[in-house]
Design a protein around this motif. Structure first.
Motif, PDB file in Angstrom:
ATOM      1  N   ASP A   1       0.854  -1.193   0.000  1.00 58.68           N
ATOM      2  CA  ASP A   1       0.000   0.000   0.000  1.00 58.68           C
ATOM      3  C   ASP A   1       0.886   1.237   0.000  1.00 58.68           C
ATOM      4  O   ASP A   1       1.648   1.459   0.928  1.00 58.68           O
ATOM      5  CB  ASP A   1      -0.887  -0.005   1.248  1.00 58.68           C
ATOM      6  CG  ASP A   1      -1.804   1.201   1.352  1.00 58.68           C
ATOM      7  OD1 ASP A   1      -1.809   2.061   0.437  1.00 58.68           O
ATOM      8  OD2 ASP A   1      -2.516   1.302   2.360  1.00 58.68           O
TER       9      ASP A   1
ATOM     10  N   GLY B   1       5.292   0.613  15.819  1.00 54.16           N
ATOM     11  CA  GLY B   1       4.505   0.137  14.684  1.00 54.16           C
ATOM     12  C   GLY B   1       5.022   0.622  13.346  1.00 54.16           C
ATOM     13  O   GLY B   1       4.261   0.724  12.390  1.00 54.16           O
TER      14      GLY B   1
ATOM     15  N   GLN C   1       4.180  -0.044   9.535  1.00 46.05           N
ATOM     16  CA  GLN C   1       4.373  -1.462   9.212  1.00 46.05           C
ATOM     17  C   GLN C   1       3.265  -2.032   8.344  1.00 46.05           C
ATOM     18  O   GLN C   1       3.514  -2.928   7.534  1.00 46.05           O
ATOM     19  CB  GLN C   1       4.461  -2.285  10.504  1.00 46.05           C
ATOM     20  CG  GLN C   1       5.755  -2.129  11.229  1.00 46.05           C
ATOM     21  CD  GLN C   1       5.792  -2.923  12.524  1.00 46.05           C
ATOM     22  OE1 GLN C   1       4.766  -3.346  13.048  1.00 46.05           O
ATOM     23  NE2 GLN C   1       6.991  -3.109  13.049  1.00 46.05           N
ATOM     24  N   GLU C   2       2.035  -1.517   8.485  1.00 46.10           N
ATOM     25  CA  GLU C   2       0.924  -2.099   7.738  1.00 46.10           C
ATOM     26  C   GLU C   2       1.013  -1.872   6.229  1.00 46.10           C
ATOM     27  O   GLU C   2       0.226  -2.424   5.466  1.00 46.10           O
ATOM     28  CB  GLU C   2      -0.428  -1.608   8.275  1.00 46.10           C
ATOM     29  CG  GLU C   2      -0.664  -0.132   8.129  1.00 46.10           C
ATOM     30  CD  GLU C   2      -0.251   0.678   9.361  1.00 46.10           C
ATOM     31  OE1 GLU C   2      -0.624   1.862   9.417  1.00 46.10           O
ATOM     32  OE2 GLU C   2       0.444   0.158  10.244  1.00 46.10           O
TER      33      GLU C   2
ATOM     34  N   VAL D   1       4.438  -6.345   3.808  1.00 45.62           N
ATOM     35  CA  VAL D   1       4.404  -7.720   4.303  1.00 45.62           C
ATOM     36  C   VAL D   1       5.833  -8.247   4.242  1.00 45.62           C
ATOM     37  O   VAL D   1       6.563  -7.975   3.283  1.00 45.62           O
ATOM     38  CB  VAL D   1       3.449  -8.644   3.510  1.00 45.62           C
ATOM     39  CG1 VAL D   1       2.007  -8.244   3.712  1.00 45.62           C
ATOM     40  CG2 VAL D   1       3.792  -8.672   2.047  1.00 45.62           C
TER      41      VAL D   1
END
Length: 72
Positions: free
Chosen positions: A10, A36, A52-53, A56
């Motif tokens: 993303d 995070g 981090q989101e 992956v």
């Protein structure tokens, strides 16, 4: 080899800095992880923090990891 790699999934908030589906090398940063975030190297060799989101983690076979690192 003890490198860690992630793939961007993303880049909506960072279209000029990150490319979706691109492999990035992680720079270990325990403080960032606690918040995070992940620190990754870009094409210039500089490292930056991102949530981090957006990534992956990937486990590369040893031979692939060696090839990626030597190509850098």
């Amino acid at each position: 080899m003890n490198q860690q790699f992630v793939i961007c999934i993303d880049n909506a908030e960072y279209p000029a800095s990150l490319e979706r589906r691109k492999l990035y090398e992680v720079v270990p940063d325990a403080d960032a992880e606690a918040l995070g975030q992940v620190r990754v190297k870009d094409e210039s060799g500089e490292d930056y923090l991102y949530p981090q989101e957006l990534f992956v983690a990937v486990d590369l076979p040893s031979s692939t990891e060696k090839a990626v690192i030597s190509a850098a």
